[in-house]
Design an enzyme around this catalytic site. Structure first.
Site, PDB file in Angstrom:
ATOM      1  N   HIS A 104      -1.289  35.513  35.785  1.00  0.00           N
ATOM      2  CA  HIS A 104      -2.671  35.782  36.225  1.00  0.00           C
ATOM      3  C   HIS A 104      -3.087  34.695  37.201  1.00  0.00           C
ATOM      4  CE1 HIS A 104      -6.949  36.754  36.038  1.00  0.00           C
ATOM      5  NE2 HIS A 104      -6.572  37.899  35.497  1.00  0.00           N
ATOM      6  N   HIS A 125      -2.357  44.722  40.268  1.00  0.00           N
ATOM      7  CA  HIS A 125      -3.734  44.676  39.741  1.00  0.00           C
ATOM      8  C   HIS A 125      -3.855  45.703  38.614  1.00  0.00           C
ATOM      9  CE1 HIS A 125      -7.936  43.878  39.591  1.00  0.00           C
ATOM     10  NE2 HIS A 125      -8.349  44.453  40.697  1.00  0.00           N
ATOM     11  N   ASP A 151      -3.112  43.656  30.796  1.00  0.00           N
ATOM     12  CA  ASP A 151      -2.350  44.894  30.997  1.00  0.00           C
ATOM     13  C   ASP A 151      -1.108  44.995  30.135  1.00  0.00           C
ATOM     14  OD1 ASP A 151      -3.400  44.463  34.289  1.00  0.00           O
ATOM     15  OD2 ASP A 151      -3.929  46.175  33.043  1.00  0.00           O
TER      16      ASP A 151
HETATM   17  C1  SDX Z   1      -5.195  42.202  36.580  1.00  0.00           C
HETATM   18  O1  SDX Z   1      -7.753  38.853  39.065  1.00  0.00           O
HETATM   19  C2  SDX Z   1      -8.088  39.455  37.987  1.00  0.00           C
HETATM   20  O2  SDX Z   1      -9.000  39.082  37.284  1.00  0.00           O
HETATM   21  C3  SDX Z   1      -7.305  40.717  37.697  1.00  0.00           C
HETATM   22  C4  SDX Z   1      -7.546  41.345  36.334  1.00  0.00           C
HETATM   23  C5  SDX Z   1      -8.925  41.947  36.214  1.00  0.00           C
HETATM   24  O3  SDX Z   1      -9.412  42.106  35.087  1.00  0.00           O
HETATM   25  O4  SDX Z   1      -9.494  42.350  37.266  1.00  0.00           O
HETATM   26  O5  SDX Z   1      -7.384  40.368  35.316  1.00  0.00           O
HETATM   27  C6  SDX Z   1      -6.572  42.487  36.078  1.00  0.00           C
HETATM   28  O6  SDX Z   1      -4.897  42.553  37.682  1.00  0.00           O
HETATM   29  C7  SDX Z   1      -4.244  41.424  35.709  1.00  0.00           C
HETATM   30  C8  SDX Z   1      -2.877  41.139  36.422  1.00  0.00           C
HETATM   31  C9  SDX Z   1      -2.004  42.370  36.303  1.00  0.00           C
HETATM   32  N1  SDX Z   1      -0.808  42.222  37.154  1.00  0.00           N
HETATM   33  C10 SDX Z   1       0.412  42.066  36.597  1.00  0.00           C
HETATM   34  O7  SDX Z   1       0.616  41.974  35.383  1.00  0.00           O
HETATM   35  C11 SDX Z   1       1.545  42.062  37.615  1.00  0.00           C
HETATM   36  C12 SDX Z   1       2.528  40.928  37.297  1.00  0.00           C
HETATM   37  N2  SDX Z   1       1.830  39.670  37.592  1.00  0.00           N
HETATM   38  C13 SDX Z   1       2.050  39.071  38.861  1.00  0.00           C
HETATM   39  O8  SDX Z   1       2.323  39.897  39.920  1.00  0.00           O
HETATM   40  C14 SDX Z   1       1.166  37.852  39.125  1.00  0.00           C
HETATM   41  O9  SDX Z   1       1.200  37.080  38.010  1.00  0.00           O
HETATM   42  C15 SDX Z   1      -0.268  38.083  39.531  1.00  0.00           C
HETATM   43  C16 SDX Z   1      -0.380  39.002  40.695  1.00  0.00           C
HETATM   44  C17 SDX Z   1      -1.065  38.643  38.403  1.00  0.00           C
HETATM   45  C18 SDX Z   1      -0.858  36.731  39.900  1.00  0.00           C
HETATM   46  O10 SDX Z   1      -0.132  36.292  40.973  1.00  0.00           O
HETATM   47  P1  SDX Z   1      -0.457  34.887  41.729  1.00  0.00           P
HETATM   48  O11 SDX Z   1      -1.621  34.194  41.109  1.00  0.00           O
HETATM   49  O12 SDX Z   1      -0.511  35.177  43.170  1.00  0.00           O
HETATM   50  O13 SDX Z   1       0.785  33.998  41.355  1.00  0.00           O
HETATM   51  P2  SDX Z   1       2.119  33.982  42.171  1.00  0.00           P
HETATM   52  O14 SDX Z   1       2.528  35.406  42.484  1.00  0.00           O
HETATM   53  O15 SDX Z   1       1.960  33.032  43.295  1.00  0.00           O
HETATM   54  O16 SDX Z   1       3.165  33.417  41.107  1.00  0.00           O
HETATM   55  C19 SDX Z   1       3.286  32.035  40.868  1.00  0.00           C
HETATM   56  C20 SDX Z   1       4.719  31.869  40.402  1.00  0.00           C
HETATM   57  C21 SDX Z   1       5.733  32.464  41.378  1.00  0.00           C
HETATM   58  O17 SDX Z   1       6.951  31.789  41.142  1.00  0.00           O
HETATM   59  P3  SDX Z   1       7.486  30.740  42.264  1.00  0.00           P
HETATM   60  O18 SDX Z   1       7.512  31.540  43.568  1.00  0.00           O
HETATM   61  O19 SDX Z   1       6.449  29.647  42.284  1.00  0.00           O
HETATM   62  O20 SDX Z   1       8.831  30.306  41.779  1.00  0.00           O
HETATM   63  O21 SDX Z   1       4.903  32.620  39.186  1.00  0.00           O
HETATM   64  C22 SDX Z   1       5.829  33.677  39.435  1.00  0.00           C
HETATM   65  C23 SDX Z   1       5.922  33.885  40.932  1.00  0.00           C
HETATM   66  O22 SDX Z   1       7.190  34.399  41.294  1.00  0.00           O
HETATM   67  N3  SDX Z   1       5.280  34.873  38.781  1.00  0.00           N
HETATM   68  C24 SDX Z   1       6.009  35.747  38.111  1.00  0.00           C
HETATM   69  C25 SDX Z   1       5.074  36.670  37.614  1.00  0.00           C
HETATM   70  N4  SDX Z   1       3.843  36.328  37.999  1.00  0.00           N
HETATM   71  C26 SDX Z   1       3.983  35.213  38.747  1.00  0.00           C
HETATM   72  N5  SDX Z   1       7.334  35.840  37.891  1.00  0.00           N
HETATM   73  C27 SDX Z   1       7.721  36.894  37.140  1.00  0.00           C
HETATM   74  N6  SDX Z   1       6.891  37.839  36.605  1.00  0.00           N
HETATM   75  C28 SDX Z   1       5.565  37.736  36.835  1.00  0.00           C
HETATM   76  N7  SDX Z   1       4.737  38.659  36.288  1.00  0.00           N
END
Ligand code: SDX
Length: 429
Positions: free
Chosen positions: A307, A268, A363
């Protein structure tokens, strides 16, 4: 049969049910009537991490994840970032309308005259190690504020609530700056009421021996825009924490402390710090292919990408990327910027990320600017928590005022053992 309804057949019993559809949703409670037998509890909706569950009705922020749209109370983030100030935006989030000139003057006066914290808060701060993470300090300090304002327990009362909201928005930059100065072992710089919200924050951070700190206007404006972009984002993880904790009718300081704690997580708000550490570990552009391979093997995450809602470019990331160049005119760009730009270029072309709709989020580039403004990486999530305080409080206030809301208490699908008898110690194993 009503047009806006869902007709479902329970194949266990052959019974047919009609569930009303309102604003694109069915009420989960309407599922409870669907029973397999008379003593059946009724159907639940099972939705880990709330992937497809609306927890509330809200009029504050609108996001269209597919089209990359973000609006606060109907105003586009692009127009607000271009033309508003952060306190003007905070007023909009909390009151639902842009302030008139008189309303804005009063709002700024109120916030400006609530930036000081009780001197005893310094004793709390002094209990931390010099290298304590500032987010860990802020979680505790925000919670500690509740002990100085016991009347905040009556948060549902209009005037009391308004004063706590003003106090929290006014004091967050002071807590953040004090935590930063504690890490450096520097004396605290107190608020200067003649400066803007962001100018005063820079003053409390960076004032040294000069009689009066003069913030650089370009840096002051860059922080203003970053604060506007981070002010709210509908039902994200930390807002959900604030609403859930606040639903027990605890004071707003304790509810916001829960929000800070949630935001601290690397998935997050802690992602901006994690991005810089990721770029640092990659080190140079020639190492990117090896890192991308690790991501595809599930051994690393591409921090700052992906996201839950945006399946397109985060509109905030676009604005930050655009404004970075103006900031770099008066600061030095991060040496990791070329690595970030190349990483983005590769990821946006790579099938793995394209099929998963992983784009840069807020971010990915914000850390670049924070670093060029001279902030240590540990302060990056704190720079997210300060502006998000207005959004958390607007969401908390909306929850308090919503007649449909009550204490948050989800159900569960029990998967544990059926009833069994106690086993005496000597007979176990
Ligand atoms: C913020 O919610 C909000 O509005 C938050 C925010 C706000 O203003 O409040 O926008 C701020 O928190 C932005 C997000 C910051 N976090 C990151 O940058 C961390 C990296 N991102 C991930 O951890 C992820 O993308 C999330 C947590 C942001 C979202 O995760 P989801 O929606 O639960 O998606 P998921 O983890 O189920 O991923 C779906 C697929 C998966 O692959 P498969 O298992 O289907 O093969 O996408 C992949 C994940 O492995 N994936 C990634 C990835 N993000 C998702 N793979 C590599 N790197 C990534 N960053």
């Amino acid at each position: 049969m009503a047009a806006n309804s869902l007709t479902v057949t329970d194949n266990r019993t052959g019974k047919v049910y009609e569930l009303p559809i309102e604003q694109g949703a069915i009420r989960a409670m309407d599922l409870r009537q669907i029973k397999a037998s008379e003593d059946d509890f009724g159907l639940l909706s099972y939705d880990p991490a709330f992937m497809n569950t609306a927890s509330c009705r809200s009029a504050i922020t609108y996001i269209d994840g597919d089209r990359g749209i973000l609006r606060y109370r109907g105003y586009s983030i692009e127009q607000l970032a271009e033309r508003a100030t952060y306190l003007e935006t905070a007023y909009l989030l909390l009151h639902g309308e842009l302030p008139t000139s008189a309303q804005l003057d009063d709002w700024v006066y109120q916030i400006t005259h609530h930036t000081w914290i009780h001197e005893n808060m310094k004793k709390v701060m002094e209990g931390f190690h010099y290298d304590a993470h500032p987010m860990g300090m802020i979680v505790l300090m925000v919670g500690a504020l509740s002990t100085f304002y016991p009347e905040a327990k009556n948060g549902i009362d209009g005037e009391t609530r308004k004063l706590q909201i003003i106090r929290l928005i006014g004091k967050m930059p002071t807590l953040a700056a004090f935590a930063y100065r504690h890490n450096l072992g520097m004396p605290y710089a107190y608020p200067d009421n003649h400066l803007s919200y962001t100018g005063n924050f820079l003053n409390m951070l960076f004032k040294a021996t000069e009689v009066k700190y003069e913030p650089h206007p370009t840096l002051e404006r860059a922080l203003e825009v970053l604060f506007i972009l981070h002010a709210d984002h509908e039902q994200n993880c930390s807002t959900n924490a604030v609403r859930s904790v606040g639903s027990s009718r605890v004071d707003p300081y304790s509810a916001v402390a829960a929000g800070v704690a949630a935001l601290y997580g690397p998935l997050h708000g802690g992602a901006n710090e994690a991005v810089l550490r990721m770029l640092g570990s990659i080190g140079s552009r020639d190492k990117i292919p090896q890192f991308i391979k690790q991501v595809k093997e599930g051994k690393a995450k591409l921090m700052g990408f992906g996201h839950r809602v945006y399946k397109n470019y985060d509109p905030r990331a676009k604005i930050i990327k655009r404004m970075a160049d103006e900031t770099y005119e008066v600061t030095r760009p991060s040496p990791l910027l070329p690595v970030a730009q190349e990483l983005e270029r590769i990821a946006l072309e790579d099938e793995y990320f394209v099929t998963r709709k992983l784009y840069p989020n807020v971010d990915f580039y914000s850390g670049m600017i924070y670093e060029s403004l001279g902030f240590p990486v540990e302060m990056f999530p704190v720079l997210f928590a300060i502006p998000r305080t207005a959004g958390w409080l607007a969401q908390w206030q909306e929850m308090i005022e919503d007649p449909e809301q009550k204490i948050a208490r989800p159900r569960q699908v029990y998967t544990g053992p059926a009833q069994r008898d106690y086993v005496p110690l000597g007979m176990r194993g």
